[in-house]
Scaffold this motif. Structure first.
Motif, PDB file in Angstrom:
ATOM      1  N   UNK A 119       0.836  -1.201   0.000  1.00 24.61           N
ATOM      2  CA  UNK A 119       0.000   0.000   0.000  1.00 24.61           C
ATOM      3  C   UNK A 119       0.873   1.253   0.000  1.00 24.61           C
ATOM      4  N   UNK A 120       1.951   1.231   0.791  1.00 23.57           N
ATOM      5  CA  UNK A 120       2.855   2.380   0.855  1.00 23.57           C
ATOM      6  C   UNK A 120       3.509   2.619  -0.507  1.00 23.57           C
ATOM      7  N   UNK A 121       3.968   1.562  -1.139  1.00 22.26           N
ATOM      8  CA  UNK A 121       4.592   1.663  -2.465  1.00 22.26           C
ATOM      9  C   UNK A 121       3.588   2.205  -3.489  1.00 22.26           C
ATOM     10  N   UNK A 122       2.358   1.732  -3.399  1.00 24.39           N
ATOM     11  CA  UNK A 122       1.300   2.192  -4.289  1.00 24.39           C
ATOM     12  C   UNK A 122       1.051   3.692  -4.102  1.00 24.39           C
ATOM     13  N   UNK A 123       1.031   4.152  -2.838  1.00 29.25           N
ATOM     14  CA  UNK A 123       0.829   5.577  -2.551  1.00 29.25           C
ATOM     15  C   UNK A 123       1.959   6.424  -3.131  1.00 29.25           C
ATOM     16  N   UNK A 124       3.201   5.917  -3.005  1.00 32.18           N
ATOM     17  CA  UNK A 124       4.363   6.649  -3.534  1.00 32.18           C
ATOM     18  C   UNK A 124       4.230   6.795  -5.049  1.00 32.18           C
ATOM     19  N   UNK A 125       3.885   5.711  -5.731  1.00 30.27           N
ATOM     20  CA  UNK A 125       3.754   5.759  -7.186  1.00 30.27           C
ATOM     21  C   UNK A 125       2.566   6.636  -7.599  1.00 30.27           C
ATOM     22  N   UNK A 126       1.517   6.613  -6.804  1.00 31.28           N
ATOM     23  CA  UNK A 126       0.331   7.430  -7.089  1.00 31.28           C
ATOM     24  C   UNK A 126       0.675   8.930  -7.029  1.00 31.28           C
ATOM     25  N   UNK A 127       1.523   9.269  -6.054  1.00 31.45           N
ATOM     26  CA  UNK A 127       1.867  10.678  -5.874  1.00 31.45           C
ATOM     27  C   UNK A 127       2.773  11.195  -7.004  1.00 31.45           C
ATOM     28  N   UNK A 128       3.414  10.328  -7.762  1.00 32.33           N
ATOM     29  CA  UNK A 128       4.299  10.737  -8.853  1.00 32.33           C
ATOM     30  C   UNK A 128       3.502  11.058 -10.133  1.00 32.33           C
ATOM     31  N   UNK A 129       2.304  10.578 -10.215  1.00 35.81           N
ATOM     32  CA  UNK A 129       1.519  10.796 -11.434  1.00 35.81           C
ATOM     33  C   UNK A 129       1.141  12.254 -11.616  1.00 35.81           C
ATOM     34  N   UNK A 130       0.898  12.589 -12.872  1.00 34.21           N
ATOM     35  CA  UNK A 130       0.404  13.932 -13.173  1.00 34.21           C
ATOM     36  C   UNK A 130      -1.072  13.967 -12.791  1.00 34.21           C
ATOM     37  N   UNK A 131      -1.530  15.073 -12.257  1.00 36.87           N
ATOM     38  CA  UNK A 131      -2.940  15.149 -11.892  1.00 36.87           C
ATOM     39  C   UNK A 131      -3.818  15.125 -13.154  1.00 36.87           C
ATOM     40  N   UNK A 132      -4.910  14.392 -13.107  1.00 38.94           N
ATOM     41  CA  UNK A 132      -5.800  14.359 -14.260  1.00 38.94           C
ATOM     42  C   UNK A 132      -7.031  15.223 -13.968  1.00 38.94           C
ATOM     43  N   UNK A 133      -7.398  16.038 -14.950  1.00 36.43           N
ATOM     44  CA  UNK A 133      -8.503  16.997 -14.776  1.00 36.43           C
ATOM     45  C   UNK A 133      -9.723  16.547 -15.499  1.00 36.43           C
TER      46      UNK A 133
END
Length: 133
Positions: A119-133
């Protein structure tokens, strides 16, 4: 299994050893041939005989006789000791039954830790993504 009884049932034969060795080889019978008749043995129980017959099938003759030989040493007595030791190791190895493996469960704490890391690894990768509008 009584080692002394089994050793009494062994048949030994001394023959001339082969190979280099000069005059000693030509006149002294230092090679020892051991033979053990599995079917006629009184020192082993029926199930032990069956186990040995199953495990050592490739080493037994058609008459269920185990034959070992030793010509490592120049002394007949020493060769006899070596072949007896080898025979006992072979029989003990055939009679040994390995302990049954008991499968263990993975502890809950380990599963929880692994899922937490995922879950922690998933959160880290999620935070690297560009925000989608």
């Amino acid at each position: 299994m009584n080692k002394d009884l089994i050793i009494q049932e062994l048949d030994f034969k001394a023959v001339r050893s082969s190979g280099a060795g000069g005059q000693n080889v030509n006149k002294v019978a230092s090679k020892v041939v051991l033979s053990f008749n599995l079917e006629q043995s009184n020192a082993l129980e029926a199930e032990q005989k069956a186990l040995i017959e199953e495990k050592l099938a490739s080493r037994l003759t058609n008459d269920k006789v185990l034959i070992l030989q030793c010509d490592e040493d120049r002394s007949q007595l020493r060769n006899k000791e070596i072949v007896i030791r080898r025979f006992l190791q072979l029989i003990m190895g055939a009679l040994h039954t390995p302990k049954k493996r008991v499968p263990t469960k993975v502890p809950k704490a380990v599963v929880k830790k692994r899922l937490e890391n995922k879950r922690r690894q998933s959160d880290i990768k999620q935070s690297r993504r560009k925000p989608d509008f």
